[in-house]
Design an enzyme around this catalytic site. Structure first.
Site, PDB file in Angstrom:
ATOM      1  N   LYS A 168       0.842  -0.894   0.044  1.00 45.05           N
ATOM      2  CA  LYS A 168      -0.310   0.344   0.516  1.00 45.05           C
ATOM      3  C   LYS A 168       0.833   1.167   0.470  1.00 45.05           C
ATOM      4  O   LYS A 168       2.363   1.557   0.167  1.00 45.05           O
ATOM      5  CB  LYS A 168      -0.483  -0.052   1.234  1.00 45.05           C
ATOM      6  CG  LYS A 168      -1.709  -1.467   0.999  1.00 45.05           C
ATOM      7  CD  LYS A 168      -2.344  -1.359   1.852  1.00 45.05           C
ATOM      8  CE  LYS A 168      -4.324  -2.247   2.154  1.00 45.05           C
ATOM      9  NZ  LYS A 168      -4.823  -2.105   3.597  1.00 45.05           N
ATOM     10  N   GLU A 213      -9.820 -10.558  -7.655  1.00 45.50           N
ATOM     11  CA  GLU A 213      -8.995  -8.975  -7.422  1.00 45.50           C
ATOM     12  C   GLU A 213      -7.789  -9.448  -8.416  1.00 45.50           C
ATOM     13  O   GLU A 213      -7.503  -8.394  -8.605  1.00 45.50           O
ATOM     14  CB  GLU A 213      -8.730  -9.297  -6.017  1.00 45.50           C
ATOM     15  CG  GLU A 213      -9.589  -8.839  -4.793  1.00 45.50           C
ATOM     16  CD  GLU A 213      -9.820  -8.953  -3.462  1.00 45.50           C
ATOM     17  OE1 GLU A 213      -8.284  -8.782  -3.360  1.00 45.50           O
ATOM     18  OE2 GLU A 213     -10.501  -8.605  -2.374  1.00 45.50           O
ATOM     19  N   HIS A 262      -1.921  -5.072   1.332  1.00 45.44           N
ATOM     20  CA  HIS A 262      -3.644  -6.396   1.815  1.00 45.44           C
ATOM     21  C   HIS A 262      -3.912  -7.513   1.437  1.00 45.44           C
ATOM     22  O   HIS A 262      -1.706  -7.804   0.985  1.00 45.44           O
ATOM     23  CB  HIS A 262      -4.151  -5.115   0.650  1.00 45.44           C
ATOM     24  CG  HIS A 262      -5.513  -6.124  -0.212  1.00 45.44           C
ATOM     25  ND1 HIS A 262      -7.017  -5.978   0.618  1.00 45.44           N
ATOM     26  CD2 HIS A 262      -5.750  -7.108  -0.972  1.00 45.44           C
ATOM     27  CE1 HIS A 262      -7.958  -7.155  -0.035  1.00 45.44           C
ATOM     28  NE2 HIS A 262      -6.693  -7.661  -1.008  1.00 45.44           N
ATOM     29  N   TYR A 309     -12.475  -1.862  -3.843  1.00 45.56           N
ATOM     30  CA  TYR A 309     -13.293  -2.058  -2.360  1.00 45.56           C
ATOM     31  C   TYR A 309     -14.878  -1.602  -2.197  1.00 45.56           C
ATOM     32  O   TYR A 309     -15.238  -1.940  -1.565  1.00 45.56           O
ATOM     33  CB  TYR A 309     -12.606  -1.207  -1.705  1.00 45.56           C
ATOM     34  CG  TYR A 309     -11.394  -1.244  -1.104  1.00 45.56           C
ATOM     35  CD1 TYR A 309     -10.995  -2.890  -0.140  1.00 45.56           C
ATOM     36  CD2 TYR A 309     -10.087  -0.233  -1.145  1.00 45.56           C
ATOM     37  CE1 TYR A 309      -9.407  -3.081   0.120  1.00 45.56           C
ATOM     38  CE2 TYR A 309      -8.629  -0.963  -1.087  1.00 45.56           C
ATOM     39  CZ  TYR A 309      -8.200  -1.936   0.054  1.00 45.56           C
ATOM     40  OH  TYR A 309      -7.321  -2.514  -0.350  1.00 45.56           O
ATOM     41  N   ASN A 331      -2.152   0.549   7.017  1.00 43.45           N
ATOM     42  CA  ASN A 331      -1.666  -1.047   7.108  1.00 43.45           C
ATOM     43  C   ASN A 331      -0.350  -1.807   6.195  1.00 43.45           C
ATOM     44  O   ASN A 331      -1.023  -2.963   6.091  1.00 43.45           O
ATOM     45  CB  ASN A 331      -2.980  -1.860   8.221  1.00 43.45           C
ATOM     46  CG  ASN A 331      -3.781  -2.312   6.866  1.00 43.45           C
ATOM     47  OD1 ASN A 331      -3.543  -2.052   5.359  1.00 43.45           O
ATOM     48  ND2 ASN A 331      -4.461  -2.863   6.757  1.00 43.45           N
TER      49      ASN A 331
HETATM   50  P1  CMP Z   1      -7.349  -5.022   3.522  1.00 47.22           P
HETATM   51  O1  CMP Z   1      -6.998  -6.058   4.088  1.00 47.22           O
HETATM   52  O2  CMP Z   1      -7.120  -3.637   2.618  1.00 47.22           O
HETATM   53  O3  CMP Z   1      -8.775  -4.412   3.606  1.00 47.22           O
HETATM   54  C1  CMP Z   1      -9.958  -3.249   3.525  1.00 47.22           C
HETATM   55  C2  CMP Z   1      -9.308  -2.152   4.217  1.00 47.22           C
HETATM   56  O4  CMP Z   1     -10.299  -1.393   5.125  1.00 47.22           O
HETATM   57  C3  CMP Z   1      -8.170  -2.894   4.903  1.00 47.22           C
HETATM   58  O5  CMP Z   1      -7.426  -3.403   4.708  1.00 47.22           O
HETATM   59  C4  CMP Z   1      -8.167  -1.923   6.139  1.00 47.22           C
HETATM   60  O6  CMP Z   1      -6.938  -1.063   6.194  1.00 47.22           O
HETATM   61  C5  CMP Z   1      -9.670  -0.795   6.129  1.00 47.22           C
HETATM   62  N1  CMP Z   1     -10.325  -0.706   7.281  1.00 47.22           N
HETATM   63  C6  CMP Z   1     -10.835  -1.865   7.753  1.00 47.22           C
HETATM   64  N2  CMP Z   1     -11.765  -1.217   9.302  1.00 47.22           N
HETATM   65  C7  CMP Z   1     -10.919   0.051   9.082  1.00 47.22           C
HETATM   66  C8  CMP Z   1     -11.059   1.425   9.909  1.00 47.22           C
HETATM   67  N3  CMP Z   1     -12.085   1.213  10.889  1.00 47.22           N
HETATM   68  N4  CMP Z   1     -10.702   2.322   9.386  1.00 47.22           N
HETATM   69  C9  CMP Z   1      -9.807   2.802   8.228  1.00 47.22           C
HETATM   70  N5  CMP Z   1      -9.556   1.654   7.770  1.00 47.22           N
HETATM   71  C10 CMP Z   1     -10.084   0.528   8.085  1.00 47.22           C
END
Ligand code: CMP
Length: 137
Positions: free
Chosen positions: A9, A126, A115, A49, A112
């Protein structure tokens, strides 16, 4: 063999952690069947998403994902989905196990670092979102 989609990311990319994450991918036995660097548009991120479009964090998530470059990778391995999820750790890096990618490189639930697909079916869907058949080697 199973396919999962990984995304390095914008936070991890900007922090210069792309190479370290690719090293982990290889050392954990994944075969990289496609890889590219991409700067997602807001629309690209919203499409990817879409399943989260009713969530309160949808705008934050798609703005972040379109804020800078990512590297997307289609990965193949036995049990690729669960193995990659083990390697990356829980969504919130603060709760992730030691030695996971999110623990090492993630900052918070939004930023984070990486993904991972949540099912084998989504791993394929995906991968097809980002790569043409010709690119999946
Ligand atoms: P990812 O695995 O990319 O899939 C969905 C994403 O939504 C997840 O990682 C997080 O980065 C994001 N996400 C989930 N919960 C929250 C939240 N409360 N606030 C912001 N981002 C979120």
């Amino acid at each position: 063999m199973e396919t999962t989609l990984a995304i390095i990311k914008p936070d991890a990319y900007a922090d210069g952690n792309t190479g370290k994450i690719i090293d982990i991918i290889i050392s954990e036995g994944f075969k990289i069947i496609a890889m590219k660097q991409i700067h997602l548009s807001k629309k690209d991120a919203e499409g990817f998403y879409e399943v989260h479009k009713e969530r309160p964090f949808f705008n934050e998530l798609t703005s972040f994902m379109s804020s800078g470059c990512c590297v997307v990778l289609s990965l193949e391995r036995e049990n690729a989905v669960s193995k990659w999820r083990d390697v990356i750790g829980t969504t919130n890096p603060e709760e992730a196990a030691n030695d996971t990618i999110r623990k090492k490189f993630g900052k918070n639930t939004g930023n984070n670092a990486v993904h991972g697909s949540d099912s084998a079916e989504n791993g394929i869907l995906e991968s097809n979102y980002f790569f043409s058949k010709r690119e999946l080697i």
